[in-house]
Design a protein around this motif. Structure first.
Motif, PDB file in Angstrom:
ATOM      1  N   PRO A  46      17.772   6.999 -11.517  1.00 47.31           N
ATOM      2  CA  PRO A  46      18.923   7.821 -11.883  1.00 47.31           C
ATOM      3  C   PRO A  46      19.327   7.549 -13.333  1.00 47.31           C
ATOM      4  N   TRP A  47      19.702   8.572 -14.044  1.00 47.59           N
ATOM      5  CA  TRP A  47      19.990   8.439 -15.473  1.00 47.59           C
ATOM      6  C   TRP A  47      21.148   7.492 -15.761  1.00 47.59           C
ATOM      7  N   ASP A  48      22.095   7.418 -14.827  1.00 47.07           N
ATOM      8  CA  ASP A  48      23.258   6.557 -15.048  1.00 47.07           C
ATOM      9  C   ASP A  48      23.166   5.226 -14.294  1.00 47.07           C
ATOM     10  N   GLY A  49      22.027   4.986 -13.629  1.00 50.75           N
ATOM     11  CA  GLY A  49      21.838   3.729 -12.904  1.00 50.75           C
ATOM     12  C   GLY A  49      22.505   3.689 -11.547  1.00 50.75           C
ATOM     13  N   VAL A  50      23.124   4.775 -11.131  1.00 54.06           N
ATOM     14  CA  VAL A  50      23.811   4.835  -9.847  1.00 54.06           C
ATOM     15  C   VAL A  50      23.129   5.872  -8.980  1.00 54.06           C
ATOM     16  N   GLY A  51      22.857   5.522  -7.737  1.00 51.86           N
ATOM     17  CA  GLY A  51      22.262   6.488  -6.826  1.00 51.86           C
ATOM     18  C   GLY A  51      20.796   6.223  -6.557  1.00 51.86           C
ATOM     19  N   GLN A  52      20.158   7.219  -5.987  1.00 55.51           N
ATOM     20  CA  GLN A  52      18.771   7.122  -5.558  1.00 55.51           C
ATOM     21  C   GLN A  52      17.805   7.573  -6.645  1.00 55.51           C
ATOM     22  N   TRP A  53      16.597   7.069  -6.582  1.00 52.69           N
ATOM     23  CA  TRP A  53      15.530   7.559  -7.445  1.00 52.69           C
ATOM     24  C   TRP A  53      15.164   8.969  -6.990  1.00 52.69           C
ATOM     25  N   THR A  54      14.725   9.800  -7.916  1.00 54.55           N
ATOM     26  CA  THR A  54      14.266  11.143  -7.575  1.00 54.55           C
ATOM     27  C   THR A  54      12.748  11.193  -7.677  1.00 54.55           C
ATOM     28  N   SER A  55      12.178  12.145  -6.989  1.00 56.43           N
ATOM     29  CA  SER A  55      10.729  12.269  -6.927  1.00 56.43           C
ATOM     30  C   SER A  55      10.327  13.706  -7.233  1.00 56.43           C
ATOM     31  N   ARG A  56       9.272  13.856  -8.029  1.00 55.20           N
ATOM     32  CA  ARG A  56       8.740  15.176  -8.368  1.00 55.20           C
ATOM     33  C   ARG A  56       7.250  15.182  -8.064  1.00 55.20           C
ATOM     34  N   ARG A  57       6.811  16.153  -7.265  1.00 52.55           N
ATOM     35  CA  ARG A  57       5.381  16.263  -6.976  1.00 52.55           C
ATOM     36  C   ARG A  57       4.623  16.657  -8.229  1.00 52.55           C
ATOM     37  N   VAL A  58       3.506  15.997  -8.451  1.00 54.26           N
ATOM     38  CA  VAL A  58       2.673  16.276  -9.614  1.00 54.26           C
ATOM     39  C   VAL A  58       1.400  17.003  -9.191  1.00 54.26           C
ATOM     40  N   ALA A  59       0.749  16.485  -8.160  1.00 61.83           N
ATOM     41  CA  ALA A  59      -0.521  17.064  -7.734  1.00 61.83           C
ATOM     42  C   ALA A  59      -0.826  16.656  -6.302  1.00 61.83           C
ATOM     43  N   ARG A  60      -1.819  17.337  -5.758  1.00 63.75           N
ATOM     44  CA  ARG A  60      -2.322  16.993  -4.435  1.00 63.75           C
ATOM     45  C   ARG A  60      -3.828  16.877  -4.540  1.00 63.75           C
ATOM     46  N   LEU A  61      -4.374  15.795  -4.015  1.00 62.70           N
ATOM     47  CA  LEU A  61      -5.816  15.596  -3.941  1.00 62.70           C
ATOM     48  C   LEU A  61      -6.227  15.760  -2.490  1.00 62.70           C
ATOM     49  N   ARG A  62      -7.214  16.626  -2.260  1.00 57.06           N
ATOM     50  CA  ARG A  62      -7.703  16.853  -0.895  1.00 57.06           C
ATOM     51  C   ARG A  62      -9.162  16.460  -0.807  1.00 57.06           C
ATOM     52  N   ARG A  63      -9.475  15.711   0.220  1.00 54.58           N
ATOM     53  CA  ARG A  63     -10.865  15.330   0.494  1.00 54.58           C
ATOM     54  C   ARG A  63     -11.458  16.418   1.365  1.00 54.58           C
ATOM     55  N   THR A  64     -12.493  17.107   0.870  1.00 59.06           N
ATOM     56  CA  THR A  64     -13.142  18.182   1.616  1.00 59.06           C
ATOM     57  C   THR A  64     -14.627  17.862   1.761  1.00 59.06           C
ATOM     58  N   ASP A  65     -15.336  18.717   2.465  1.00 56.63           N
ATOM     59  CA  ASP A  65     -16.781  18.532   2.608  1.00 56.63           C
ATOM     60  C   ASP A  65     -17.498  18.662   1.266  1.00 56.63           C
ATOM     61  N   GLU A  66     -16.928  19.448   0.341  1.00 58.65           N
ATOM     62  CA  GLU A  66     -17.540  19.655  -0.981  1.00 58.65           C
ATOM     63  C   GLU A  66     -17.201  18.536  -1.949  1.00 58.65           C
ATOM     64  N   GLY A  67     -16.187  17.736  -1.656  1.00 57.21           N
ATOM     65  CA  GLY A  67     -15.741  16.659  -2.546  1.00 57.21           C
ATOM     66  C   GLY A  67     -14.227  16.627  -2.599  1.00 57.21           C
ATOM     67  N   TRP A  68     -13.685  16.283  -3.755  1.00 64.33           N
ATOM     68  CA  TRP A  68     -12.248  16.196  -3.960  1.00 64.33           C
ATOM     69  C   TRP A  68     -11.747  17.447  -4.660  1.00 64.33           C
ATOM     70  N   GLN A  69     -10.764  18.093  -4.076  1.00 65.29           N
ATOM     71  CA  GLN A  69     -10.144  19.275  -4.671  1.00 65.29           C
ATOM     72  C   GLN A  69      -8.777  18.871  -5.207  1.00 65.29           C
ATOM     73  N   VAL A  70      -8.478  19.244  -6.451  1.00 65.82           N
ATOM     74  CA  VAL A  70      -7.201  18.927  -7.083  1.00 65.82           C
ATOM     75  C   VAL A  70      -6.343  20.186  -7.118  1.00 65.82           C
ATOM     76  N   ASP A  71      -5.129  20.093  -6.577  1.00 64.74           N
ATOM     77  CA  ASP A  71      -4.164  21.189  -6.598  1.00 64.74           C
ATOM     78  C   ASP A  71      -2.946  20.739  -7.393  1.00 64.74           C
ATOM     79  N   GLY A  72      -2.270  21.669  -8.025  1.00 66.08           N
ATOM     80  CA  GLY A  72      -1.093  21.359  -8.816  1.00 66.08           C
ATOM     81  C   GLY A  72       0.179  21.559  -8.027  1.00 66.08           C
ATOM     82  N   ALA A  73       1.316  21.311  -8.692  1.00 69.95           N
ATOM     83  CA  ALA A  73       2.626  21.551  -8.093  1.00 69.95           C
ATOM     84  C   ALA A  73       3.480  22.285  -9.120  1.00 69.95           C
ATOM     85  N   ASP A  74       4.211  23.289  -8.654  1.00 72.34           N
ATOM     86  CA  ASP A  74       5.070  24.023  -9.585  1.00 72.34           C
ATOM     87  C   ASP A  74       6.390  23.274  -9.775  1.00 72.34           C
ATOM     88  N   ARG A  75       7.308  23.858 -10.534  1.00 71.36           N
ATOM     89  CA  ARG A  75       8.560  23.179 -10.848  1.00 71.36           C
ATOM     90  C   ARG A  75       9.435  22.952  -9.627  1.00 71.36           C
TER      91      ARG A  75
END
Length: 107
Positions: A46-75
């Motif tokens: 938290p910017w003021d040191g009070v409260g909980q940490w926030t989390s933002r999704r950046v990406a998703r990695l998926r294990r598939t039969d073809e290998g690893w697929q990388v997906d993004g996350a929007d705002r």
């Protein structure tokens, strides 16, 4: 295809090494693994040191039969497929895709 325990450990280690020591009180990289999917997040104090940490999704990695697929996350944290990125055969290559500034995962 389920993510192996070895790959889980490698993902956790990678996430822990992303942030320099002097910044770890303010920001962190998280990795949540479930089945064949790993969600990479950016965690912020938290910017003021009070409260909980926030989390933002950046990406998703998926294990598939073809290998690893990388997906993004929007705002809003919703995932979107990165169709221009082909599946890569190894976890190391998938992590390299995340680090490549041309793909702007860390925007």
């Amino acid at each position: 295809m389920k993510i192996s325990e070895l790959d889980r450990a490698r993902l956790k280690k990678w996430a822990g090494q992303r942030i320099p020591e002097h910044a770890k009180a303010e920001v962190a990289v998280g990795c949540a693994v479930r089945g064949s999917t790993a969600v990479i997040t950016e965690e912020s104090a938290p910017w003021d040191g009070v409260g909980q940490w926030t989390s933002r999704r950046v990406a998703r990695l998926r294990r598939t039969d073809e290998g690893w697929q990388v997906d993004g996350a929007d705002r809003n944290g919703r995932r979107y497929p990165c169709d221009h990125l082909p599946a890569v055969p190894s976890l190391d290559e998938a992590l390299t895709v995340l680090d490549d500034p041309r793909h702007a995962f860390w925007g």
